[in-house]
Design a protein around this motif. Sequence first.
Motif, PDB file in Angstrom:
ATOM      1  N   ALA A 252       0.856  -1.184   0.000  1.00 55.79           N
ATOM      2  CA  ALA A 252       0.000   0.000   0.000  1.00 55.79           C
ATOM      3  C   ALA A 252       0.894   1.237   0.000  1.00 55.79           C
ATOM      4  O   ALA A 252       2.074   1.152   0.337  1.00 55.79           O
ATOM      5  N   PRO A 253       0.351   2.398  -0.356  1.00 62.21           N
ATOM      6  CA  PRO A 253       1.139   3.630  -0.275  1.00 62.21           C
ATOM      7  C   PRO A 253       1.568   3.906   1.166  1.00 62.21           C
ATOM      8  O   PRO A 253       0.746   3.865   2.084  1.00 62.21           O
ATOM      9  N   VAL A 254       2.855   4.186   1.364  1.00 60.81           N
ATOM     10  CA  VAL A 254       3.397   4.451   2.705  1.00 60.81           C
ATOM     11  C   VAL A 254       4.296   5.672   2.630  1.00 60.81           C
ATOM     12  O   VAL A 254       5.152   5.775   1.755  1.00 60.81           O
ATOM     13  N   GLY A 259      11.050  11.718  12.015  1.00 59.27           N
ATOM     14  CA  GLY A 259      10.580  11.802  13.394  1.00 59.27           C
ATOM     15  C   GLY A 259      10.113  10.455  13.920  1.00 59.27           C
ATOM     16  O   GLY A 259       9.779  10.334  15.102  1.00 59.27           O
ATOM     17  N   GLY A 260      10.097   9.437  13.051  1.00 58.52           N
ATOM     18  CA  GLY A 260       9.683   8.099  13.460  1.00 58.52           C
ATOM     19  C   GLY A 260       8.263   7.748  13.084  1.00 58.52           C
ATOM     20  O   GLY A 260       7.783   6.652  13.385  1.00 58.52           O
ATOM     21  N   GLY A 261       7.566   8.659  12.398  1.00 51.45           N
ATOM     22  CA  GLY A 261       6.200   8.380  11.979  1.00 51.45           C
ATOM     23  C   GLY A 261       6.147   7.711  10.616  1.00 51.45           C
ATOM     24  O   GLY A 261       6.968   7.994   9.738  1.00 51.45           O
ATOM     25  N   VAL A 262       5.180   6.819  10.437  1.00 57.69           N
ATOM     26  CA  VAL A 262       4.895   6.211   9.136  1.00 57.69           C
ATOM     27  C   VAL A 262       3.381   6.196   8.953  1.00 57.69           C
ATOM     28  O   VAL A 262       2.640   5.941   9.904  1.00 57.69           O
ATOM     29  N   MET A 263       2.928   6.482   7.751  1.00 63.53           N
ATOM     30  CA  MET A 263       1.493   6.476   7.454  1.00 63.53           C
ATOM     31  C   MET A 263       1.232   5.633   6.223  1.00 63.53           C
ATOM     32  O   MET A 263       1.882   5.818   5.188  1.00 63.53           O
ATOM     33  N   ALA A 264       0.284   4.705   6.341  1.00 64.53           N
ATOM     34  CA  ALA A 264      -0.117   3.872   5.216  1.00 64.53           C
ATOM     35  C   ALA A 264      -1.534   4.227   4.806  1.00 64.53           C
ATOM     36  O   ALA A 264      -2.398   4.479   5.660  1.00 64.53           O
ATOM     37  N   VAL A 265      -1.771   4.239   3.510  1.00 63.92           N
ATOM     38  CA  VAL A 265      -3.100   4.518   2.963  1.00 63.92           C
ATOM     39  C   VAL A 265      -3.656   3.232   2.367  1.00 63.92           C
ATOM     40  O   VAL A 265      -3.019   2.616   1.502  1.00 63.92           O
ATOM     41  N   GLY A 268     -10.195   3.096   0.115  1.00 70.89           N
ATOM     42  CA  GLY A 268     -11.505   2.510   0.349  1.00 70.89           C
ATOM     43  C   GLY A 268     -11.688   1.944   1.735  1.00 70.89           C
ATOM     44  O   GLY A 268     -12.811   1.576   2.117  1.00 70.89           O
ATOM     45  N   HIS A 269     -10.618   1.876   2.511  1.00 73.10           N
ATOM     46  CA  HIS A 269     -10.680   1.285   3.852  1.00 73.10           C
ATOM     47  C   HIS A 269     -10.306   2.271   4.952  1.00 73.10           C
ATOM     48  O   HIS A 269     -11.075   2.486   5.897  1.00 73.10           O
ATOM     49  N   GLY A 270      -9.108   2.842   4.892  1.00 73.67           N
ATOM     50  CA  GLY A 270      -8.704   3.758   5.944  1.00 73.67           C
ATOM     51  C   GLY A 270      -7.233   4.104   5.870  1.00 73.67           C
ATOM     52  O   GLY A 270      -6.538   3.761   4.903  1.00 73.67           O
ATOM     53  N   THR A 271      -6.771   4.800   6.884  1.00 74.64           N
ATOM     54  CA  THR A 271      -5.363   5.176   6.983  1.00 74.64           C
ATOM     55  C   THR A 271      -4.825   4.724   8.337  1.00 74.64           C
ATOM     56  O   THR A 271      -5.532   4.755   9.348  1.00 74.64           O
ATOM     57  N   LEU A 272      -3.570   4.337   8.331  1.00 76.88           N
ATOM     58  CA  LEU A 272      -2.921   3.804   9.519  1.00 76.88           C
ATOM     59  C   LEU A 272      -1.653   4.600   9.774  1.00 76.88           C
ATOM     60  O   LEU A 272      -0.854   4.808   8.865  1.00 76.88           O
ATOM     61  N   CYS A 273      -1.478   5.065  11.005  1.00 78.74           N
ATOM     62  CA  CYS A 273      -0.258   5.767  11.374  1.00 78.74           C
ATOM     63  C   CYS A 273       0.387   5.058  12.554  1.00 78.74           C
ATOM     64  O   CYS A 273      -0.300   4.680  13.514  1.00 78.74           O
ATOM     65  N   ALA A 274       1.683   4.841  12.458  1.00 77.30           N
ATOM     66  CA  ALA A 274       2.448   4.281  13.569  1.00 77.30           C
ATOM     67  C   ALA A 274       3.644   5.184  13.826  1.00 77.30           C
ATOM     68  O   ALA A 274       4.143   5.851  12.908  1.00 77.30           O
ATOM     69  N   GLU A 281      18.375   2.162   8.292  1.00 80.69           N
ATOM     70  CA  GLU A 281      19.365   2.901   7.497  1.00 80.69           C
ATOM     71  C   GLU A 281      18.734   3.835   6.467  1.00 80.69           C
ATOM     72  O   GLU A 281      19.337   4.831   6.057  1.00 80.69           O
ATOM     73  N   ALA A 282      17.515   3.525   6.035  1.00 84.85           N
ATOM     74  CA  ALA A 282      16.839   4.367   5.049  1.00 84.85           C
ATOM     75  C   ALA A 282      16.069   5.509   5.698  1.00 84.85           C
ATOM     76  O   ALA A 282      15.484   6.334   4.996  1.00 84.85           O
ATOM     77  N   GLY A 283      16.049   5.556   7.035  1.00 85.17           N
ATOM     78  CA  GLY A 283      15.341   6.621   7.735  1.00 85.17           C
ATOM     79  C   GLY A 283      13.890   6.312   8.025  1.00 85.17           C
ATOM     80  O   GLY A 283      13.098   7.222   8.297  1.00 85.17           O
ATOM     81  N   ASN A 284      13.524   5.021   7.989  1.00 86.40           N
ATOM     82  CA  ASN A 284      12.153   4.596   8.261  1.00 86.40           C
ATOM     83  C   ASN A 284      12.068   3.905   9.614  1.00 86.40           C
ATOM     84  O   ASN A 284      12.978   3.168  10.006  1.00 86.40           O
ATOM     85  N   SER A 285      10.977   4.130  10.332  1.00 82.53           N
ATOM     86  CA  SER A 285      10.799   3.563  11.664  1.00 82.53           C
ATOM     87  C   SER A 285      10.800   2.036  11.624  1.00 82.53           C
ATOM     88  O   SER A 285      10.025   1.424  10.891  1.00 82.53           O
ATOM     89  N   VAL A 286      11.657   1.425  12.428  1.00 85.70           N
ATOM     90  CA  VAL A 286      11.758  -0.033  12.442  1.00 85.70           C
ATOM     91  C   VAL A 286      10.465  -0.657  12.968  1.00 85.70           C
ATOM     92  O   VAL A 286       9.834  -1.491  12.311  1.00 85.70           O
ATOM     93  N   ALA A 287      10.053  -0.251  14.167  1.00 85.89           N
ATOM     94  CA  ALA A 287       8.841  -0.811  14.760  1.00 85.89           C
ATOM     95  C   ALA A 287       7.594  -0.351  14.013  1.00 85.89           C
ATOM     96  O   ALA A 287       6.627  -1.118  13.854  1.00 85.89           O
ATOM     97  N   GLY A 288       7.605   0.890  13.545  1.00 84.93           N
ATOM     98  CA  GLY A 288       6.453   1.408  12.818  1.00 84.93           C
ATOM     99  C   GLY A 288       6.176   0.628  11.548  1.00 84.93           C
ATOM    100  O   GLY A 288       5.028   0.303  11.236  1.00 84.93           O
ATOM    101  N   MET A 289       7.220   0.300  10.803  1.00 82.24           N
ATOM    102  CA  MET A 289       7.051  -0.481   9.583  1.00 82.24           C
ATOM    103  C   MET A 289       6.534  -1.883   9.890  1.00 82.24           C
ATOM    104  O   MET A 289       5.732  -2.441   9.135  1.00 82.24           O
ATOM    105  N   ALA A 290       6.976  -2.439  11.002  1.00 79.61           N
ATOM    106  CA  ALA A 290       6.488  -3.762  11.398  1.00 79.61           C
ATOM    107  C   ALA A 290       4.986  -3.727  11.675  1.00 79.61           C
ATOM    108  O   ALA A 290       4.247  -4.662  11.317  1.00 79.61           O
TER     109      ALA A 290
END
Length: 304
Positions: A252-254, A259-265, A268-274, A281-290
Amino acid sequence: MDLRGIVDEAHDAAVRLVGTGRQAQSIPLLGEVPLDRLGVALATVDGEVIGAGDCREPFSVQSLSKVFSLALVLAHEGESLWKRVRRQPSSLRYDALVQLDVDHGVPRNPFVNAGALVVVDRLMAAHATESAAAVLELLRTESGNPAIRIDERLAASERGASHRNAAAALLMASHGRLEHEVAELLDRYIDQCAIAASCVDVAQAGLFLARGGLLGSGRVLLSEREVRRLNAVVLTCGTYEAAGDVACQVGAPVKSGIGGGVMAVFPGHGTLCAWSPGLDEAGNSVAGMAVLEEVADATGWSVF
């Protein structure tokens, strides 16, 4: 579907990763954020909001704000934006300069820092330079939280460490790609990135991306075609050089932020933020992506 159970299980599964990775080092104050944080919030198009962990603790949205500024510019000037910034993924870091010069000052996409600066330049033209205020107002209105604000301490910390962004802006200015003065542009960009909001705020504010461009009021911000294209750019470019892996893992689009935030779209269903400050190493939240991967798998909301 038991969405409450899915969110809780995703949070609990990702807790084991909390503390791994490291805080962003490019902005001194972000390096002081405790690593032991994990918040999750799911907002559905049916009006349900489900949170877990530190879901109401404000964090620095950083590059998550780029999705909202891009939406506002597309709503104002439409397809003409793509003459100023491309829609191509980049294999380089979000603050890389080499490709920018090779491409004659035209950024690869609107989510690398140079591209986001171009978007802010256009938003300043549309809002009498008050671009950060426009993004802040969109977040406040769509989340229903008037307390969302710019973290002035964080903004000051970023202003003292924004050398690469200044270099990118000056390079683009040398190619004649900007309309506003570099110093003012950087100020507005930093203010936008320094907005502090919670997972619940971000998830609710981003729902128009899952509702085909409709705001909470029912007003159309973007047409269905425009929001599909925006989501496509988020999917292919929103997590920088990790975008291919994230597309496979989440489907899905992410969009991520240092700052450690990640948002997935999930259209038709919703949005998720962790949110969890430890980055890979790429600057993406480890736990958030999980969290995002767990929820995507459990719901079957992949776009593929």
